[in-house]
Scaffold this motif. Sequence first.
Motif, PDB file in Angstrom:
ATOM      1  N   ASN A 295       0.798  -1.234   0.000  1.00 31.37           N
ATOM      2  CA  ASN A 295       0.000   0.000   0.000  1.00 31.37           C
ATOM      3  C   ASN A 295       0.822   1.271   0.000  1.00 31.37           C
ATOM      4  O   ASN A 295       0.316   2.347   0.307  1.00 31.37           O
ATOM      5  N   ILE A 296       2.081   1.155  -0.339  1.00 32.11           N
ATOM      6  CA  ILE A 296       2.954   2.336  -0.255  1.00 32.11           C
ATOM      7  C   ILE A 296       2.508   3.418  -1.253  1.00 32.11           C
ATOM      8  O   ILE A 296       2.040   3.106  -2.348  1.00 32.11           O
ATOM      9  N   ALA A 297       2.621   4.667  -0.844  1.00 32.81           N
ATOM     10  CA  ALA A 297       2.321   5.776  -1.763  1.00 32.81           C
ATOM     11  C   ALA A 297       3.627   6.187  -2.437  1.00 32.81           C
ATOM     12  O   ALA A 297       4.646   6.356  -1.773  1.00 32.81           O
ATOM     13  N   LEU A 298       3.576   6.347  -3.747  1.00 32.07           N
ATOM     14  CA  LEU A 298       4.783   6.738  -4.492  1.00 32.07           C
ATOM     15  C   LEU A 298       4.544   8.054  -5.213  1.00 32.07           C
ATOM     16  O   LEU A 298       3.513   8.235  -5.853  1.00 32.07           O
ATOM     17  N   SER A 299       5.515   8.939  -5.117  1.00 32.42           N
ATOM     18  CA  SER A 299       5.445  10.182  -5.892  1.00 32.42           C
ATOM     19  C   SER A 299       6.749  10.312  -6.669  1.00 32.42           C
ATOM     20  O   SER A 299       7.697   9.565  -6.419  1.00 32.42           O
ATOM     21  N   THR A 300       6.786  11.264  -7.603  1.00 35.79           N
ATOM     22  CA  THR A 300       7.985  11.346  -8.438  1.00 35.79           C
ATOM     23  C   THR A 300       8.240  12.750  -8.956  1.00 35.79           C
ATOM     24  O   THR A 300       7.395  13.638  -8.821  1.00 35.79           O
ATOM     25  N   ASP A 301       9.427  12.931  -9.543  1.00 42.64           N
ATOM     26  CA  ASP A 301       9.782  14.145 -10.292  1.00 42.64           C
ATOM     27  C   ASP A 301      10.089  13.721 -11.731  1.00 42.64           C
ATOM     28  O   ASP A 301      10.753  12.705 -11.939  1.00 42.64           O
ATOM     29  N   ILE A 302       9.641  14.534 -12.668  1.00 41.51           N
ATOM     30  CA  ILE A 302       9.873  14.250 -14.088  1.00 41.51           C
ATOM     31  C   ILE A 302      10.402  15.514 -14.754  1.00 41.51           C
ATOM     32  O   ILE A 302       9.923  16.613 -14.469  1.00 41.51           O
ATOM     33  N   ILE A 303      11.367  15.357 -15.640  1.00 38.98           N
ATOM     34  CA  ILE A 303      11.794  16.470 -16.484  1.00 38.98           C
ATOM     35  C   ILE A 303      11.437  16.125 -17.924  1.00 38.98           C
ATOM     36  O   ILE A 303      11.820  15.059 -18.415  1.00 38.98           O
ATOM     37  N   ILE A 304      10.697  17.012 -18.568  1.00 37.86           N
ATOM     38  CA  ILE A 304      10.411  16.767 -19.994  1.00 37.86           C
ATOM     39  C   ILE A 304      11.208  17.768 -20.834  1.00 37.86           C
ATOM     40  O   ILE A 304      11.607  18.830 -20.355  1.00 37.86           O
ATOM     41  N   GLY A 305      11.482  17.355 -22.078  1.00 37.62           N
ATOM     42  CA  GLY A 305      12.197  18.257 -22.980  1.00 37.62           C
ATOM     43  C   GLY A 305      13.680  18.355 -22.700  1.00 37.62           C
ATOM     44  O   GLY A 305      14.322  19.354 -23.034  1.00 37.62           O
ATOM     45  N   PHE A 306      14.241  17.300 -22.094  1.00 38.49           N
ATOM     46  CA  PHE A 306      15.699  17.257 -21.951  1.00 38.49           C
ATOM     47  C   PHE A 306      16.300  17.285 -23.362  1.00 38.49           C
ATOM     48  O   PHE A 306      15.685  16.784 -24.308  1.00 38.49           O
ATOM     49  N   PRO A 307      17.510  17.875 -23.551  1.00 34.51           N
ATOM     50  CA  PRO A 307      18.075  17.983 -24.903  1.00 34.51           C
ATOM     51  C   PRO A 307      17.960  16.685 -25.703  1.00 34.51           C
ATOM     52  O   PRO A 307      18.231  15.617 -25.169  1.00 34.51           O
ATOM     53  N   THR A 308      17.548  16.844 -26.941  1.00 34.25           N
ATOM     54  CA  THR A 308      17.389  15.777 -27.949  1.00 34.25           C
ATOM     55  C   THR A 308      16.249  14.806 -27.650  1.00 34.25           C
ATOM     56  O   THR A 308      16.077  13.837 -28.384  1.00 34.25           O
ATOM     57  N   GLU A 309      15.439  15.021 -26.618  1.00 31.69           N
ATOM     58  CA  GLU A 309      14.339  14.084 -26.325  1.00 31.69           C
ATOM     59  C   GLU A 309      13.342  14.072 -27.490  1.00 31.69           C
ATOM     60  O   GLU A 309      12.731  15.097 -27.818  1.00 31.69           O
ATOM     61  N   SER A 310      13.171  12.926 -28.126  1.00 35.00           N
ATOM     62  CA  SER A 310      12.233  12.821 -29.251  1.00 35.00           C
ATOM     63  C   SER A 310      10.847  12.499 -28.712  1.00 35.00           C
ATOM     64  O   SER A 310      10.695  12.156 -27.533  1.00 35.00           O
ATOM     65  N   ASN A 311       9.860  12.546 -29.616  1.00 37.42           N
ATOM     66  CA  ASN A 311       8.496  12.207 -29.199  1.00 37.42           C
ATOM     67  C   ASN A 311       8.386  10.787 -28.690  1.00 37.42           C
ATOM     68  O   ASN A 311       7.721  10.521 -27.697  1.00 37.42           O
ATOM     69  N   GLU A 312       9.072   9.865 -29.396  1.00 40.47           N
ATOM     70  CA  GLU A 312       9.020   8.446 -28.988  1.00 40.47           C
ATOM     71  C   GLU A 312       9.636   8.292 -27.602  1.00 40.47           C
ATOM     72  O   GLU A 312       9.146   7.523 -26.774  1.00 40.47           O
ATOM     73  N   GLU A 313      10.736   9.012 -27.389  1.00 43.98           N
ATOM     74  CA  GLU A 313      11.408   8.906 -26.085  1.00 43.98           C
ATOM     75  C   GLU A 313      10.533   9.496 -24.975  1.00 43.98           C
ATOM     76  O   GLU A 313      10.458   8.949 -23.869  1.00 43.98           O
ATOM     77  N   PHE A 314       9.848  10.578 -25.296  1.00 45.04           N
ATOM     78  CA  PHE A 314       8.905  11.151 -24.326  1.00 45.04           C
ATOM     79  C   PHE A 314       7.798  10.146 -24.020  1.00 45.04           C
ATOM     80  O   PHE A 314       7.379   9.982 -22.866  1.00 45.04           O
ATOM     81  N   GLU A 315       7.348   9.422 -25.066  1.00 43.27           N
ATOM     82  CA  GLU A 315       6.282   8.434 -24.855  1.00 43.27           C
ATOM     83  C   GLU A 315       6.720   7.325 -23.890  1.00 43.27           C
ATOM     84  O   GLU A 315       5.885   6.717 -23.224  1.00 43.27           O
TER      85      GLU A 315
END
Length: 443
Positions: A295-315
């Motif tokens: 039952n652990i609660a998980l949260s996170t941090d995300i960075i989008i648009g890191f250099p060269t990140e393509s659409n597929e990689e974002f997906e």
Amino acid sequence: MKKVFLETYGCQMNVYDSDIVKSVLGKSGYEITDSENEADIVLLNTCSVRENANRKVYNRIHNIQQGRTDGSKVTIGILGCMATNFRKQLLENPNLPIDFIAGPDSYKRLPQLIGEVNGNGAESKNFDVTLSEFETYSDVYPSQSDGVNAWIAVMRGCDNFCTFCVVPYTRGRERSRSPENVVEEVRRLSDLGYRQVTLLGQNVNSYHYEGYDFAYLLDKVSEVEGIERIRFTSPHPKDFPKLLLKVIAENPKVCKQIHLPLQSGNDRILEMMNRTYTQKEFLDLVAEIRTLCPNIALSTDIIIGFPTESNEEFEDTVAVMEKVGFDSAFIFKYSERPQTIAKRQFPDDVPNEIKTERIVKLNDLQKRISYWKNLAHMGEIHEVLVEQESTKKSVDEYQGRNDGNKLVIFAKGEYHKGQFLKVRIREATPNVLRGEVVDVLQK
Ligand code: 5AD
Ligand code: SF4
């Protein structure tokens, strides 16, 4: 008695440091005031993790003196993560309205730095932005006033060098306080009435002191009588040995909640970020955590648009977020920072419109997941530590947090801050749970 107004930007470590500053200045005969207009000295404790935090501080500096209704001269000091930056700016532009600068490891010298303020021009301004390999402020008791949760920085600095991150440059090398010193402070906080402590560090689970690790520290802290809940932030996914997971799962005082920064779900981007794990390793860690602690609660941090990140990689990031189903997520547009490895090696080439599209998509997704996660709690009874009046809706309600760190709101009744209550969940939104108190716990 000179009066000091202190404003804090950025992360929890900065909030903690501001309490250290208040304590240091209080001991040296300064009075801390809530009124900027009354203050002789205005301090900004700054953040440089993203460009927008930087920009806010710049704008603020220019309106402090202008905001003086009586025209009196105010002394302005810059503290924290932007301090090194400002030193450079000041040397280039001595007219910047700043009187002194102190980096995150120089707060014990603040009384001296303030005392030496005189005249104009860069040469007469005071700097101390030296980073220390040792400073942990283990001998300063921060002046915390929350009354319910107390923060304790158990380690400072960071040696990970994620390529996007400025922290190793603004806060220096990793160093930990001794377990005895941490436990002593927790005891003091317990005596003051605190029931919850949150152990703090830029990379908290890489805590190590002469052979003692973070699992040991958690157990030791949990032995302090009066402390009922222990949280920690922020950990790195690379530092979760089995023993630590076992302590989190089995020690009843350790809250069943982990903030687990993913940053990206794509292996190539993770490698460029120097995160040292792959998508599979991250997912395996989540599976292991959930096996030990369903039952652990998980949260996170995300960075989008890191250099060269393509659409597929974002997906790939989208896919991991769907698979894991975090309870909540902080999602950021990549922001190029001075000195970082990413700035030196990778041009910031994802256009802002694409970054916006990606952040909107992830925020929508996370909102749906958070809502769905919260709906699953309907009818359950949660143990809630009462924090404060619920500011949003009305003063007739209180808010507190459940073990998983979610906000729970309920009618105020005869209850009080710092109490543990049992609350039956009756309503859910993506951000909060609402319920009714069914019992008062004698803790
Ligand atoms: N750009 C955007 N987000 C960043 N973070 C850290 N550095 C950057 C940056 N250059 C985010 C990370 C980290 C959180 C505290 O801030 O997601 O976990
Ligand atoms: Fe900002 Fe990082 Fe400094 Fe915290 S440690 S204030 S997040 S730059």
